[in-house]
Design a protein around this motif. Sequence first.
Motif, PDB file in Angstrom:
ATOM      1  N   MET A 108       0.850  -1.175   0.000  1.00  0.00           N
ATOM      2  CA  MET A 108       0.000   0.000   0.000  1.00  0.00           C
ATOM      3  C   MET A 108       0.891   1.232   0.000  1.00  0.00           C
ATOM      4  O   MET A 108       1.917   1.263   0.650  1.00  0.00           O
ATOM      5  N   SER A 109       0.480   2.255  -0.702  1.00  0.00           N
ATOM      6  CA  SER A 109       1.256   3.484  -0.690  1.00  0.00           C
ATOM      7  C   SER A 109       1.040   4.201   0.639  1.00  0.00           C
ATOM      8  O   SER A 109      -0.056   4.234   1.167  1.00  0.00           O
ATOM      9  N   VAL A 134     -12.646  -6.889   2.048  1.00  0.00           N
ATOM     10  CA  VAL A 134     -13.198  -5.717   2.722  1.00  0.00           C
ATOM     11  C   VAL A 134     -12.028  -4.948   3.325  1.00  0.00           C
ATOM     12  O   VAL A 134     -10.932  -5.486   3.464  1.00  0.00           O
ATOM     13  N   LEU A 135     -12.258  -3.695   3.682  1.00  0.00           N
ATOM     14  CA  LEU A 135     -11.204  -2.902   4.318  1.00  0.00           C
ATOM     15  C   LEU A 135     -11.281  -3.070   5.830  1.00  0.00           C
ATOM     16  O   LEU A 135     -12.328  -2.866   6.434  1.00  0.00           O
ATOM     17  N   GLU A 156      -6.446  -1.979   5.558  1.00  0.00           N
ATOM     18  CA  GLU A 156      -5.828  -3.099   4.847  1.00  0.00           C
ATOM     19  C   GLU A 156      -6.931  -3.970   4.261  1.00  0.00           C
ATOM     20  O   GLU A 156      -7.855  -4.350   4.976  1.00  0.00           O
ATOM     21  N   PRO A 157      -6.849  -4.308   2.969  1.00  0.00           N
ATOM     22  CA  PRO A 157      -7.836  -5.217   2.384  1.00  0.00           C
ATOM     23  C   PRO A 157      -7.621  -6.643   2.903  1.00  0.00           C
ATOM     24  O   PRO A 157      -6.506  -7.164   2.840  1.00  0.00           O
ATOM     25  N   ASN A 182     -11.324 -10.140   8.830  1.00  0.00           N
ATOM     26  CA  ASN A 182     -11.787  -8.908   9.456  1.00  0.00           C
ATOM     27  C   ASN A 182     -12.560  -9.220  10.744  1.00  0.00           C
ATOM     28  O   ASN A 182     -12.353  -8.585  11.775  1.00  0.00           O
ATOM     29  N   ILE A 183     -13.436 -10.211  10.690  1.00  0.00           N
ATOM     30  CA  ILE A 183     -14.219 -10.595  11.872  1.00  0.00           C
ATOM     31  C   ILE A 183     -13.300 -11.141  12.960  1.00  0.00           C
ATOM     32  O   ILE A 183     -13.422 -10.783  14.130  1.00  0.00           O
TER      33      ILE A 183
END
Length: 171
Positions: free
Chosen positions: A1-2, A91-92, A114-115, A121-122
Motif C-alpha cells: 500500500m502506498s 473488505v477494508l 488493509e484489504p 476482518n471478523i
Amino acid sequence: MSQFAVVTTETSRDEIVKNLVEVTELPAAIVKRFVVKFNVRENDCWEWRAASNDPKYGGLPYGRFYFEGKFWVAHRWLYEQAVGVVPGNLVLDHFKVPSGDCIGARCVNPNHLEPVTNRENILRGSGRGAQNAKKTHCAKGHKYDRTDKRGFRICTKCAREYAKNYRAGAK
C-alpha cells in the motif's frame, strides 16, 4: 500500500490537500471538500466529523461522502481514490484498532486500512465470532479436538456424553 506523507495535528489542511491531490489525481476542489470533513488526531487517525451511518440500525458509524451521484463509505472512497479498487472478495479492515492505535469506523486514514477477507476482518475484531474463534476449550474445560461435518469444533468427551444421554432418553 502506498504510504502518505506523515500527517500530524500540526499539518495544515492545505498541505494535506496538496498531498492527496498528488496521490489521487483528483481536482483540488473535491479533495478540499473531503479534507474539511475530518480532523487529524494525535494517534494519526483522520477522524471523520461529517455525515455518518446511524449505528442504531445495526451498523457502525462509518462516515459518508457524496461523490458523482452516490454516497460512499468515506474511508473506502479515499482508499479507492488513493490506493486502488478493493478486490470484490475483500473488505477494508481498520487493522490498527486491536492495538489501540486507531479509532476504527470513524477513521479515514488509508494508512490505517488493509484489504482482507471478511473472515479475517471478523477474527481480528472483538465481536462474538472473534471471541468464540479464540476459544480452545469447551464450556466444561475440555480441549476442542475434532471438527464435525459442518466445520464446528467439538470436544470428543462432551460429544460422547451427549450421544450417551440422547440414546438413554430415546429408550
